[in-house]
Design a protein around this motif. Structure first.
Motif, short mmCIF file in Angstrom:
data_model
loop_
_atom_site.label_atom_id
_atom_site.label_comp_id
_atom_site.label_asym_id
_atom_site.label_seq_id
_atom_site.Cartn_x
_atom_site.Cartn_y
_atom_site.Cartn_z
N GLU A 77 0.82 -1.21 0.00
CA GLU A 77 0.00 0.00 0.00
C GLU A 77 0.86 1.26 0.00
N TYR A 78 2.00 1.22 0.70
CA TYR A 78 2.85 2.42 0.79
C TYR A 78 3.47 2.78 -0.56
N ALA A 79 3.48 1.83 -1.51
CA ALA A 79 4.10 2.06 -2.81
C ALA A 79 3.10 2.50 -3.88
N GLU A 80 1.83 2.66 -3.49
CA GLU A 80 0.80 2.97 -4.48
C GLU A 80 0.99 4.37 -5.07
N ILE A 81 0.85 4.44 -6.39
CA ILE A 81 0.89 5.71 -7.11
C ILE A 81 -0.52 6.27 -7.26
N GLY A 82 -1.48 5.40 -7.54
CA GLY A 82 -2.87 5.81 -7.71
C GLY A 82 -3.66 4.68 -8.34
N ARG A 83 -4.80 5.02 -8.93
CA ARG A 83 -5.65 4.01 -9.59
C ARG A 83 -6.08 4.48 -10.96
N ILE A 84 -6.20 3.52 -11.86
CA ILE A 84 -6.74 3.76 -13.20
C ILE A 84 -7.81 2.70 -13.45
N ASP A 85 -9.06 3.14 -13.62
CA ASP A 85 -10.18 2.23 -13.84
C ASP A 85 -10.25 1.16 -12.76
N GLY A 86 -10.02 1.55 -11.51
CA GLY A 86 -10.12 0.60 -10.41
C GLY A 86 -8.90 -0.27 -10.22
N VAL A 87 -7.90 -0.16 -11.11
CA VAL A 87 -6.69 -0.96 -11.00
C VAL A 87 -5.65 -0.16 -10.21
N HIS A 88 -5.02 -0.83 -9.24
CA HIS A 88 -3.99 -0.18 -8.43
C HIS A 88 -2.69 -0.05 -9.24
N VAL A 89 -2.17 1.14 -9.30
CA VAL A 89 -0.91 1.42 -9.98
C VAL A 89 0.12 1.74 -8.89
N TYR A 90 1.28 1.06 -8.89
CA TYR A 90 2.23 1.23 -7.80
C TYR A 90 3.67 1.09 -8.30
N ASP A 91 4.59 1.55 -7.46
CA ASP A 91 6.02 1.48 -7.78
C ASP A 91 6.47 0.04 -7.58
N ALA A 92 6.74 -0.66 -8.67
CA ALA A 92 6.96 -2.10 -8.61
C ALA A 92 8.31 -2.51 -8.04
N VAL A 93 9.20 -1.56 -7.77
CA VAL A 93 10.48 -1.95 -7.17
C VAL A 93 10.28 -2.61 -5.82
N HIS A 94 9.11 -2.38 -5.21
CA HIS A 94 8.83 -2.93 -3.88
C HIS A 94 8.12 -4.28 -3.94
N ASP A 95 7.95 -4.82 -5.13
CA ASP A 95 7.21 -6.08 -5.31
C ASP A 95 8.14 -7.17 -5.82
N PRO A 96 8.65 -8.04 -4.93
CA PRO A 96 9.59 -9.08 -5.37
C PRO A 96 8.98 -10.08 -6.35
N GLU A 97 7.66 -10.18 -6.36
CA GLU A 97 7.01 -11.08 -7.31
C GLU A 97 7.22 -10.61 -8.75
N LEU A 98 7.41 -9.30 -8.93
CA LEU A 98 7.59 -8.74 -10.26
C LEU A 98 9.05 -8.47 -10.60
N THR A 99 9.85 -8.05 -9.63
CA THR A 99 11.23 -7.66 -9.94
C THR A 99 12.13 -8.83 -10.28
N ARG A 100 11.68 -10.05 -10.00
CA ARG A 100 12.49 -11.22 -10.36
C ARG A 100 12.71 -11.28 -11.87
N VAL A 101 11.76 -10.74 -12.65
CA VAL A 101 11.89 -10.81 -14.10
C VAL A 101 13.12 -10.04 -14.59
N LEU A 102 13.53 -8.99 -13.88
CA LEU A 102 14.73 -8.25 -14.28
C LEU A 102 15.96 -9.15 -14.24
N LEU A 103 16.04 -9.95 -13.19
CA LEU A 103 17.15 -10.88 -13.04
C LEU A 103 17.09 -11.96 -14.12
N GLU A 104 15.90 -12.47 -14.36
CA GLU A 104 15.73 -13.54 -15.36
C GLU A 104 16.11 -13.05 -16.75
N LYS A 105 15.71 -11.86 -17.11
CA LYS A 105 16.00 -11.36 -18.45
C LYS A 105 17.48 -11.03 -18.61
N MET A 106 18.14 -10.54 -17.55
CA MET A 106 19.59 -10.34 -17.64
C MET A 106 20.30 -11.66 -17.81
#
Length: 461
Positions: A77-106
């Protein structure tokens, strides 16, 4: 769902609250999406977004990894930027479920739209990340206890010096820098530009500023002992740090070569020092009593008639840019001063400029506790004397280690080191007056002490 055209207002409201945003002192006139790249689809999804922020005539670009979720967990919640059409938009650097892809692609050395992911060797990819809270102008993701990925939030067209110098030092076999493992880049203004770099995480390392601060506290706690008598004496470490710095400078010279600064260039550099001094005196009247001594130092530098060797240097060297590990001192963050243009950060300089930066850092380490009267107890004059004693002992030890390891001897080049250090102190006076007035006495006290003392390293050993 595309974010382009819909993220502008959200980002404009969110940006000024981020520590890494460089335009906090000015209003935002416009935010626009330069490009958007989907890296993870579904729910949650990850978009890599580069935005352009216009403030008056200046336009800066930033990267924001954006996460999208229909339901946002409480931990994000502390990383939320706002909402678009009810979808939460947030700074993904705080989400390890998503940042793993950076490591995988490198690890795969793959491309995604305009983004190029590269690695030097095989990477571990089954690692969660944690965003470091310690960053200011960038954001670092720590993957397990193996890697640290620095995301350069404010983007500049061209290869970032941190990546450039790290690659060169790795090629030179430097023992005093973390291993480089990978990077992410894209094209900006038709030029390959750095978005992020992945390096070895120094899990056994302790920050140099923290170690120095502990030594100073030990000294202040022992009212009857001198700096060399306290159990937490830091001088031996300072000497080893000086030696490590000299070795890294030698490796930088090997990797990138050296040049010579002509007399006209020396005079121009001295002129710039005078200009900064005049500006500071106009803004900070407390500096005026020392202006004559500072001018004399800059004049003496302008008259140096020996050829001045220049090379690539660290560019923003202080105790917070080094770590003590179980194998020795390591130097970090070769980005230079982020506020300066890339061309200036890449420009060769005299290696004593880095030395001067570290000497100024010792003065700050010795005196910063005195800003808060509750942090230490004792007679103010006595504490100031002890701060000066600690700083001088460690400054001298650093210079001794640097010279004995083959670096340019500061004691034999008084005009050069004195000018660089005074110039740095003038910058500090301006910075503290604008941002931390309660700290202004630190550079002013240092200038007063430097004006009355010989060059660092010139005392009897």
């Amino acid at each position: 769902m595309r974010l382009t055209e819909r993220l502008d207002d959200l980002i404009a409201d969110w940006l000024p609250r981020q520590r890494w945003f460089a335009g906090k002192d000015r209003g935002i006139d416009d935010v626009s999406v330069v490009f958007e790249t989907e890296l993870v689809s579904g729910d949650p999804s990850l978009r890599h977004v580069v935005i352009a922020v216009r403030q008056g005539e200046q336009v800066d670009r930033y990267q924001v990894p954006v996460g999208l979720r229909r339901e946002l967990p409480g931990r994000l919640e502390y990383a939320e930027i706002g909402r678009i059409d009810g979808v939460h938009v947030y700074d993904a650097v705080h989400d390890p479920e998503l940042t793993r892809v950076l490591l995988e692609k490198m690890a795969d050395c793959s491309d995604a739209g305009p983004l190029a992911f590269r690695s030097i060797s095989g990477l571990e990819t089954d690692l969660d990340s944690l965003a470091s809270p310690a960053e200011q102008s960038n954001t670092s993701l720590i993957y397990g206890d193996v890697y640290i990925c620095k995301l350069f939030r404010r983007l500049t067209a061209g290869i970032n010096p941190d990546l450039e110098l790290s690659r060169g030092l790795m090629g030179a076999g430097s023992k005093h820098v973390p291993a480089l493992h990978g990077w992410i880049s894209c094209e900006l203004d038709g030029t390959v530009s750095t978005l992020a770099m992945l390096s070895e995480f120094l899990r056994t390392g302790t920050d140099g500023w923290q170690l120095a601060g502990t030594s100073v506290r030990d000294l202040y706690a022992e009212a009857d002992l001198h700096a060399d008598e306290v159990g937490g004496d830091f001088a031996a470490e300072s000497e080893r740090l000086g030696a490590a710095t000299a070795e890294v400078h030698r490796d930088l010279a090997t990797a990138f070569g050296t040049g010579v600064m002509a007399s006209a260039e020396v005079r121009e550099l001295a002129r710039q020092m005078h200009a900064r001094l005049n500006e500071a005196c106009a803004a900070v009247p407390q500096l005026v009593p020392y202006a004559g001594r500072l001018s004399e130092a800059f004049d003496a530098f302008a008259k140096v008639d020996e050829p001045l060797m220049v090379q690539r240097v660290h560019g923003d060297f202080h105790l917070g840019q080094v770590m003590r590990t179980e194998t020795g001192w390591m130097l970090l963050d070769f980005e230079g001063e982020p506020a300066k243009p890339l061309e200036e950060r890449r420009r060769p300089a005299h290696p004593l400029r880095d030395v001067a930066g570290m000497l100024r850092s010792y003065d700050y380490a010795a005196r910063h506790l005195l800003v808060n009267a509750k942090a230490v107890s004792g007679n103010p004059d006595q504490l100031e004397y002890r701060a000066h004693e600690w700083a001088e002992r460690n400054r001298t030890a650093f210079c001794r280690g640097y010279a004995e390891a083959g670096g340019v001897d500061p004691a034999a080049h008084e005009e050069i080191i004195r000018a660089f250090e005074f110039d740095k102190a003038v910058y500090e006076v301006m910075y503290e007056a604008r941002n931390r007035p309660s700290w202004l006495h630190i550079p002013l006290s240092s200038i007063a002490a430097l004006s009355a003392s010989p060059a660092p390293g010139s005392r009897t050993r």
